[in-house]
Design a protein around this motif. Sequence first.
Motif, PDB file in Angstrom:
ATOM      1  N   ILE A   1      46.152  12.157 -19.324  1.00  0.00           N
ATOM      2  CA  ILE A   1      44.879  12.763 -19.727  1.00  0.00           C
ATOM      3  C   ILE A   1      44.710  14.133 -19.070  1.00  0.00           C
ATOM      4  CG2 ILE A   1      42.365  12.516 -19.635  1.00  0.00           C
ATOM      5  CD1 ILE A   1      43.844  10.738 -21.731  1.00  0.00           C
ATOM      6  N   GLU A   2      45.144  14.263 -17.829  1.00  0.00           N
ATOM      7  CA  GLU A   2      45.060  15.552 -17.131  1.00  0.00           C
ATOM      8  C   GLU A   2      45.850  16.626 -17.884  1.00  0.00           C
ATOM      9  OE1 GLU A   2      47.118  17.181 -13.110  1.00  0.00           O
ATOM     10  OE2 GLU A   2      45.931  15.354 -12.883  1.00  0.00           O
ATOM     11  N   ASN A   3      46.968  16.227 -18.479  1.00  0.00           N
ATOM     12  CA  ASN A   3      47.837  17.207 -19.150  1.00  0.00           C
ATOM     13  C   ASN A   3      47.497  17.430 -20.617  1.00  0.00           C
ATOM     14  OD1 ASN A   3      50.302  18.236 -17.460  1.00  0.00           O
ATOM     15  ND2 ASN A   3      49.828  16.175 -16.755  1.00  0.00           N
ATOM     16  N   ILE A   4      46.945  16.428 -21.303  1.00  0.00           N
ATOM     17  CA  ILE A   4      46.688  16.604 -22.735  1.00  0.00           C
ATOM     18  C   ILE A   4      45.209  16.713 -23.063  1.00  0.00           C
ATOM     19  CG2 ILE A   4      48.812  15.365 -23.306  1.00  0.00           C
ATOM     20  CD1 ILE A   4      47.087  13.016 -24.275  1.00  0.00           C
TER      21      ILE A   4
ATOM     22  N   GLY B   1      45.382  10.740 -36.827  1.00  0.00           N
ATOM     23  CA  GLY B   1      46.493  10.199 -37.590  1.00  0.00           C
ATOM     24  C   GLY B   1      47.797  10.971 -37.481  1.00  0.00           C
ATOM     25  N   GLU B   2      47.822  12.073 -36.751  1.00  0.00           N
ATOM     26  CA  GLU B   2      49.040  12.865 -36.591  1.00  0.00           C
ATOM     27  C   GLU B   2      49.579  12.707 -35.180  1.00  0.00           C
ATOM     28  OE1 GLU B   2      48.958  16.937 -37.836  1.00  0.00           O
ATOM     29  OE2 GLU B   2      47.462  16.508 -39.380  1.00  0.00           O
ATOM     30  N   LYS B   3      50.888  12.462 -35.074  1.00  0.00           N
ATOM     31  CA  LYS B   3      51.529  12.311 -33.772  1.00  0.00           C
ATOM     32  C   LYS B   3      51.487  13.649 -33.040  1.00  0.00           C
ATOM     33  CE  LYS B   3      54.366   8.545 -35.274  1.00  0.00           C
ATOM     34  NZ  LYS B   3      55.515   8.208 -36.067  1.00  0.00           N
ATOM     35  N   GLN B   4      50.959  13.620 -31.815  1.00  0.00           N
ATOM     36  CA  GLN B   4      50.814  14.832 -31.015  1.00  0.00           C
ATOM     37  C   GLN B   4      51.742  14.846 -29.804  1.00  0.00           C
ATOM     38  OE1 GLN B   4      48.533  17.373 -31.829  1.00  0.00           O
ATOM     39  NE2 GLN B   4      48.300  16.202 -33.702  1.00  0.00           N
ATOM     40  N   TYR B   5      51.866  13.693 -29.125  1.00  0.00           N
ATOM     41  CA  TYR B   5      52.616  13.628 -27.875  1.00  0.00           C
ATOM     42  C   TYR B   5      53.429  12.344 -27.810  1.00  0.00           C
ATOM     43  CZ  TYR B   5      49.273  17.161 -26.361  1.00  0.00           C
ATOM     44  OH  TYR B   5      48.510  18.287 -26.278  1.00  0.00           O
ATOM     45  N   LYS B   6      54.491  12.412 -27.021  1.00  0.00           N
ATOM     46  CA  LYS B   6      55.275  11.239 -26.682  1.00  0.00           C
ATOM     47  C   LYS B   6      55.336  11.201 -25.159  1.00  0.00           C
ATOM     48  CE  LYS B   6      59.781   9.051 -27.171  1.00  0.00           C
ATOM     49  NZ  LYS B   6      61.091   9.119 -27.838  1.00  0.00           N
TER      50      LYS B   6
ATOM     51  N   LYS C   1      55.280  17.348 -26.063  1.00  0.00           N
ATOM     52  CA  LYS C   1      54.432  17.719 -27.192  1.00  0.00           C
ATOM     53  C   LYS C   1      55.312  17.755 -28.429  1.00  0.00           C
ATOM     54  CE  LYS C   1      50.970  20.990 -28.769  1.00  0.00           C
ATOM     55  NZ  LYS C   1      50.149  19.973 -29.366  1.00  0.00           N
ATOM     56  N   ILE C   2      54.927  16.961 -29.407  1.00  0.00           N
ATOM     57  CA  ILE C   2      55.690  16.879 -30.651  1.00  0.00           C
ATOM     58  C   ILE C   2      55.384  18.119 -31.494  1.00  0.00           C
ATOM     59  CG2 ILE C   2      56.014  15.478 -32.743  1.00  0.00           C
ATOM     60  CD1 ILE C   2      55.239  13.036 -31.056  1.00  0.00           C
ATOM     61  N   ASN C   3      56.250  18.461 -32.384  1.00  0.00           N
ATOM     62  CA  ASN C   3      56.102  19.615 -33.284  1.00  0.00           C
ATOM     63  C   ASN C   3      56.193  20.941 -32.534  1.00  0.00           C
ATOM     64  OD1 ASN C   3      55.790  17.873 -35.476  1.00  0.00           O
ATOM     65  ND2 ASN C   3      53.568  17.797 -35.210  1.00  0.00           N
ATOM     66  N   GLY C   4      57.258  21.095 -31.769  1.00  0.00           N
ATOM     67  CA  GLY C   4      57.558  22.395 -31.197  1.00  0.00           C
ATOM     68  C   GLY C   4      57.023  22.699 -29.827  1.00  0.00           C
ATOM     69  N   GLY C   5      56.218  21.862 -29.259  1.00  0.00           N
ATOM     70  CA  GLY C   5      55.669  22.173 -27.939  1.00  0.00           C
ATOM     71  C   GLY C   5      56.640  21.897 -26.811  1.00  0.00           C
ATOM     72  N   GLY C   6      57.524  20.916 -27.011  1.00  0.00           N
ATOM     73  CA  GLY C   6      58.496  20.568 -25.981  1.00  0.00           C
ATOM     74  C   GLY C   6      57.864  19.830 -24.819  1.00  0.00           C
ATOM     75  N   GLU C   7      58.635  19.732 -23.745  1.00  0.00           N
ATOM     76  CA  GLU C   7      58.201  19.002 -22.559  1.00  0.00           C
ATOM     77  C   GLU C   7      57.093  19.775 -21.852  1.00  0.00           C
ATOM     78  OE1 GLU C   7      60.678  18.384 -18.758  1.00  0.00           O
ATOM     79  OE2 GLU C   7      61.179  16.719 -20.086  1.00  0.00           O
TER      80      GLU C   7
END
Length: 133
Positions: free
Chosen positions: A73-76, A101-106, A120-126
């Motif tokens: 939560i602190e990071n996202i 409904g859209e995947k944001q993070y793993k 971060k999914i979709n180009g954000g990376g680690e």
Amino acid sequence: MNKSMIALIAAATMLSACNNDKADENGGRSVQTTDENQTQTENEQQKQPTQTETQSSPKHEKWSSLPEYDKIIENIGNEDYTFNKETDNDGKRVFLIELNGEKQYKTVFVKNTNRLKIIKINGGGEIYNGIIK
């Protein structure tokens, strides 16, 4: 023993400084507080979360006791995310986190080392890779 004495002296100093401030606020008159008022104030302070605590969304209560939750939560941020548990075994726990409904993070939490990775999914990376306490 020395640390507790120092803490006690520091607390006494802070309390006396607070009492001096109250006297200044009231035109130099000293203000007596009753034990009931002080207990009420202490209880109110305990109920309010500190800056380091995060308030979990009602939707997240199921997950908020996990060791990695606060760091996630602190990071996202504390938006209305949906946590979908992908894996939870003896070695690791993996979440896919969605917003609208859209995947944001793993997230991947390695249990034996307490290492957390947030991607971060979709180009954000680690966005986070560290050991949490």
